[in-house]
Design a protein around this motif. Structure first.
Motif, PDB file in Angstrom:
ATOM      1  N   TYR A   5      11.504  -8.587  -2.385  1.00 45.77           N
ATOM      2  CA  TYR A   5      11.089  -7.456  -1.551  1.00 45.77           C
ATOM      3  C   TYR A   5      12.287  -6.904  -0.779  1.00 45.77           C
ATOM      4  N   ALA A  28       7.926   2.300   2.197  1.00 40.93           N
ATOM      5  CA  ALA A  28       6.819   1.463   1.726  1.00 40.93           C
ATOM      6  C   ALA A  28       5.985   2.210   0.687  1.00 40.93           C
ATOM      7  N   GLY A  34       3.966  -3.180   0.825  1.00 42.93           N
ATOM      8  CA  GLY A  34       4.274  -3.383   2.236  1.00 42.93           C
ATOM      9  C   GLY A  34       3.865  -2.198   3.082  1.00 42.93           C
ATOM     10  N   GLN A  38       6.971  -4.032   7.718  1.00 40.06           N
ATOM     11  CA  GLN A  38       7.742  -4.846   6.780  1.00 40.06           C
ATOM     12  C   GLN A  38       9.091  -4.194   6.480  1.00 40.06           C
ATOM     13  N   ILE A  39       9.079  -2.885   6.288  1.00 39.63           N
ATOM     14  CA  ILE A  39      10.323  -2.171   6.013  1.00 39.63           C
ATOM     15  C   ILE A  39      11.244  -2.269   7.226  1.00 39.63           C
TER      16      ILE A  39
END
Length: 138
Positions: A5, A28, A34, A38-39
C-alpha cells in the motif's frame, strides 16, 4: 501499514506534475483503496522521497509543520494559491492555501493507464495477502 500500500501511494504521488496537487482523498479514490487518513499517514511517515507537498488536505492546507517549505515549493512550481502568502513569507503571519480547484491534477489518458496499473497491482497484492495459501492453489 502494508508495504504494498505504501509503495502504491508513493508511486502515485510521484506521478503528480509540478504545479499540480491532489487531496488525500483523491489519491485514495484513484487507487481504489483506503481513504484520506490512510493516505495522510503514508505521506506523513514515508513521503519524504516523493513530492510530498503535492498531496495535501482537501482544504488545500500544506502539511502541518511544513508550511514555509511547501509554500516555497508551490511558488517555484507556479501552483495556484489562495490567501496572503506574501505576508506569510515576510512575517510568518497570514493565511494561505493551495487552490485545489485550479491546481487539482487532471491525469491524461496515459497517466490513467499508469494509475490503473498501480491500482491493479495493489489489488492483486492485497488479495494475495488476504487469501490463505491453500486456497490459492487450484
Amino acid at each position: 501499514m502494508r508495504t504494498e500500500y505504501v509503495e502504491a501511494v508513493l508511486e502515485l504521488a510521484a506521478m503528480v506534475p509540478a504545479g499540480s496537487a491532489l487531496a488525500y482523498g483523491d489519491v485514495a479514490e484513484l487507487l481504489g483503496s483506503g481513504g484520506p487518513r490512510q493516505i495522510g499517514s503514508v505521506m506523513s511517515h514515508h513521503g519524504s522521497a516523493v513530492p510530498w507537498w503535492r498531496i495535501l488536505k482537501a482544504n488545500g492546507e500544506a502539511p502541518p509543520g511544513h508550511e514555509r517549505e511547501a509554500l516555497t515549493l508551490y511558488l517555484a512550481e507556479g501552483t495556484a494559491l489562495l490567501g496572503n502568502h506574501a505576508e506569510y513569507l515576510r512575517t510568518g503571519e497570514g493565511r494561505w492555501r493551495v487552490d485545489l480547484v485550479a491546481a487539482r491534477w487532471a491525469p491524461s489518458e496515459p497517466d490513467f493507464e499508469r494509475i490503473d496499473a498501480v491500482a491493479e497491482r495493489l489489488e492483486r497484492e492485497l488479495h494475495k495477502l488476504s487469501v490463505p495459501d491453500d486456497e490459492m492453489t487450484v
